[in-house]
Design an enzyme around this catalytic site. Structure first.
Site, mmCIF file in Angstrom:
data_model
loop_
_atom_site.group_PDB
_atom_site.id
_atom_site.type_symbol
_atom_site.label_atom_id
_atom_site.label_comp_id
_atom_site.label_asym_id
_atom_site.label_seq_id
_atom_site.Cartn_x
_atom_site.Cartn_y
_atom_site.Cartn_z
ATOM 1 C CG ASN A 8 -14.638 -7.188 -5.721
ATOM 2 O OD1 ASN A 8 -13.516 -6.842 -6.083
ATOM 3 N ND2 ASN A 8 -15.730 -6.559 -6.098
ATOM 4 C CE LYS A 10 -11.092 -3.334 -9.470
ATOM 5 N NZ LYS A 10 -11.786 -2.776 -10.636
ATOM 6 C CB CYS A 11 -14.715 -5.827 -1.471
ATOM 7 S SG CYS A 11 -15.697 -5.869 0.040
ATOM 8 N N GLY A 12 -12.749 -3.964 0.679
ATOM 9 C CA GLY A 12 -11.996 -4.019 1.925
ATOM 10 C C GLY A 12 -12.455 -5.139 2.845
ATOM 11 N NE ARG A 15 -8.136 -4.653 0.217
ATOM 12 C CZ ARG A 15 -8.926 -3.650 -0.171
ATOM 13 N NH1 ARG A 15 -9.592 -3.733 -1.305
ATOM 14 N NH2 ARG A 15 -9.041 -2.553 0.563
#
Length: 116
Positions: A8, A10-12, A15
């Site tokens: 995802n 948007k997920c740190g 990433r």
């Protein structure tokens, strides 16, 4: 080595895990944005089995409808959670990474080192 990450953007943590994979020499990374292309119920079952965790341990509670759907109750079965995840991928905790060495739910992201 090939690695697949259910990611995802948007997920740190997701990433950071992806960055670890991309920075590792000789790894060919396949990125699956699981909210756009969710894994099948059978694939989820296989990923959790290979990771050595239960679907309950792979359930995302924060930021998902898990509690409203009653999925955090102790009486809910693994099959019920898998069915819910298959129909609502926001219930899947991320990132999951699969390589020939196994599968890990990479929370924290350093867990990816166990399978690369």
């Amino acid at each position: 080595m090939k690695a697949t990450i259910w990611h995802n953007p948007k997920c740190g943590t997701s990433r950071k895990t992806l960055a670890l994979l991309e920075e590792t020499p000789d790894i060919e990374v396949t990125v699956v944005e699981y909210l756009k292309t969710p894994p099948s119920r059978a694939k989820l079952e296989q990923l959790y089995r290979d990771a050595g965790i239960t679907p309950q341990e792979g359930l995302r509670v924060r930021g998902s409808p898990a509690e409203e759907l009653g999925l955090t109750d102790d009486s809910v079965t693994a099959d019920q959670i898998l069915d819910a995840m298959a129909s609502e991928p926001t219930l899947i905790e991320r990132p999951l990474v699969e390589t020939e060495k196994g599968v890990r739910l990479c929370r924290p992201q350093e867990r990816v080192q166990e399978i690369i």
